[in-house]
Motif scaffolding. Sequence first.
Motif, short mmCIF file in Angstrom:
data_model
loop_
_atom_site.label_atom_id
_atom_site.label_comp_id
_atom_site.label_asym_id
_atom_site.label_seq_id
_atom_site.Cartn_x
_atom_site.Cartn_y
_atom_site.Cartn_z
N LYS A 411 0.88 -1.22 -0.16
CA LYS A 411 0.23 0.00 0.11
C LYS A 411 0.99 1.20 0.11
O LYS A 411 2.08 1.10 0.62
CB LYS A 411 -0.89 0.02 1.26
N VAL A 412 0.31 2.34 -0.58
CA VAL A 412 1.17 3.65 -0.93
C VAL A 412 0.02 4.50 -0.30
O VAL A 412 -1.00 4.40 -1.13
CB VAL A 412 1.80 3.74 -1.95
N ASP A 413 0.13 5.55 0.40
CA ASP A 413 -0.82 6.65 0.64
C ASP A 413 0.01 7.78 0.99
O ASP A 413 1.02 8.09 1.27
CB ASP A 413 -1.69 5.93 2.05
N MET A 414 -0.70 8.89 1.08
CA MET A 414 -0.34 10.30 1.23
C MET A 414 -1.26 10.89 2.51
O MET A 414 -2.38 11.52 2.30
CB MET A 414 -0.70 11.35 -0.04
N PRO A 415 -0.62 10.60 3.70
CA PRO A 415 -1.50 11.08 4.94
C PRO A 415 -1.49 12.59 4.93
O PRO A 415 -2.47 13.21 5.63
CB PRO A 415 -0.35 10.71 5.95
N CYS A 416 -0.78 13.34 4.25
CA CYS A 416 -0.84 14.83 4.53
C CYS A 416 -1.99 15.47 3.83
O CYS A 416 -2.44 16.37 4.20
CB CYS A 416 0.47 15.49 3.51
N PHE A 417 -2.70 14.59 2.83
CA PHE A 417 -3.88 15.28 2.23
C PHE A 417 -5.29 15.13 3.41
O PHE A 417 -6.23 15.57 2.91
CB PHE A 417 -4.29 14.48 1.12
N ASP A 418 -4.99 14.62 4.48
CA ASP A 418 -6.19 14.37 5.34
C ASP A 418 -6.14 15.86 6.22
O ASP A 418 -7.43 15.86 6.43
CB ASP A 418 -5.78 13.39 6.70
N THR A 419 -5.52 16.59 5.92
CA THR A 419 -5.55 18.00 6.51
C THR A 419 -5.92 19.20 5.62
O THR A 419 -6.28 20.12 6.19
CB THR A 419 -3.98 18.52 7.12
N ASN A 420 -6.14 18.73 4.19
CA ASN A 420 -6.51 19.86 3.56
C ASN A 420 -7.55 19.17 2.55
O ASN A 420 -7.84 20.14 1.51
CB ASN A 420 -5.20 20.48 2.46
N SER A 421 -8.08 18.11 2.80
CA SER A 421 -9.22 17.42 1.90
C SER A 421 -8.88 17.33 0.66
O SER A 421 -9.55 17.15 -0.27
CB SER A 421 -10.34 18.56 2.02
N ALA A 422 -7.37 17.19 0.21
CA ALA A 422 -7.00 16.84 -1.28
C ALA A 422 -7.41 15.58 -1.28
O ALA A 422 -7.44 14.62 -0.60
CB ALA A 422 -5.64 17.32 -1.54
N ILE A 423 -7.65 15.02 -2.88
CA ILE A 423 -7.72 13.82 -3.06
C ILE A 423 -6.76 13.26 -3.87
O ILE A 423 -5.96 13.96 -4.96
CB ILE A 423 -9.01 13.81 -4.01
N SER A 424 -5.91 12.28 -3.60
CA SER A 424 -4.79 11.63 -4.35
C SER A 424 -5.14 10.78 -5.08
O SER A 424 -5.94 9.75 -5.13
CB SER A 424 -3.71 11.03 -3.10
N LEU A 425 -4.29 10.73 -6.36
CA LEU A 425 -4.36 9.74 -7.29
C LEU A 425 -2.92 9.22 -7.60
O LEU A 425 -2.06 9.66 -7.43
CB LEU A 425 -4.63 10.26 -8.66
#
Length: 462
Positions: A411-425
């Motif tokens: 699994k690869v994820d971007m935890p930083c987007f939890d704080t700015n509501s961005a959607i990661s692709l």
Amino acid sequence: MANLNSSIKIVEVTTVTPPQDSKTPNSLPLTFFDLVWLRSPPTKRLYLYELPTVSTATFFDSVLPKLKHSLSLTLRHFLPLAGNISWPETSPKPLIDYVGGSDDGVSFTVAESDADFYDLSAADINESTASHLLVPDLAVSKEKAAVTALQITVFPNRGFSIGITTHHAVLDGKSSTSFIKAWSHICKIGDQYSTASLPELNLLYDRSVIKDPKGLEAIYVNNCLQSGGPNNKSLLPDHKPRIPSDTVRVTFQLSRVKIEKLREFVKVEMAKRKDQNPHHVSTFSLTVAYTCTCLAKSEGLSSEIELVLISFGVDCRSRLEPPVLGYFGNCMTLKVAFAEAKGVMGKEGFLVAVNAISEAIKSLETDGIFHGAENRVAGKHSLPPFKLYNFSGSPRFEVYNSDFGWGRPTKVDMPCFDTNSAISLSDSKNGDGGVQIGLPLNKHIVEAFASQFAKGLEDLPF
């Protein structure tokens, strides 16, 4: 639902430095591509690797030294990542410096966790705080900001994770993921790796290739100085990231088969309408349009909302004249697609979103990649009430092709987007040519979004 309520023990915090023979420039100025991110919170990405056959003792005796050694070799080619950002009083703009002193190098944290690795790596729903303990903070003060920090967390007899935090003013997603892929390749191959055979090591550091015909650098530098100024050269972020307590991070997979069905649907519907305008039906455009439509309908936009804004990054490396392929740093611009909210919420919402994204992409050719860039840092607009959906990342980064010698990440994820509501692709972990979509969602709409996402695909007439 995965969480990390179990304890995490910090084993050591050291610094990894590159060899002395690095040919990479040890000082680089920030360009206007970099300056817009100077006071943004850092970018965080987490890689999880399954390794059940290796004991904890073996991991610390064998795996960890290999990771450290290969990291040092990789930094030989990515020297700015081992440095710091500063803004000397005598300099008109900030610099990235690596001087080889005690403050240089990459902070390297080693930790141990007794959390459920399989739950964390396999779950499609995670508590938003779960991943943040596995990714390190970045040392930042008014005078100096570290560029990179890494954390290796071992889950005894289960696997390990690599958390990387980077300063966005130094590199974008393409450069960051190129670094990880280079590191993983060198770790897997060993000291005998070939620079010629690894595209990620063919880097362009020359800042003179970035032309600035609109004077964006002066505009952005002045904005930095006047924001909280006058003459404000602080490197501290302009706000502290906060994770909403009612948010979870949800991961969805859009398979290659489903993407092809979406593409065929768009082509057929446009043919029915005798629409002669060419539409962008790339995997990226289709994924963004479909996700945005599902989000709007599951959230239920207020009647006061008139517009839906869809923001996404555009890599400029191939769009500059001449192209700057292999450029290390930030080389992206933001593009915003505009759609009527009623249209997105309607029966043909997906087609409305596809059309809006197509028009935005076509405008890159007609208006140029820097259209409106001088107003980007102004923070003012005259738009009617709108809902913004911000997309980041790209399947083209191929984050799942980061094999350090023990297999692809689970699994690869971007935890930083939890704080700015961005959607990661990103590319799909299944390796089927699909797309992984990471969304921070309010707990109360997770079920509604999942239902909307599944039903829309099931109703396709192909």
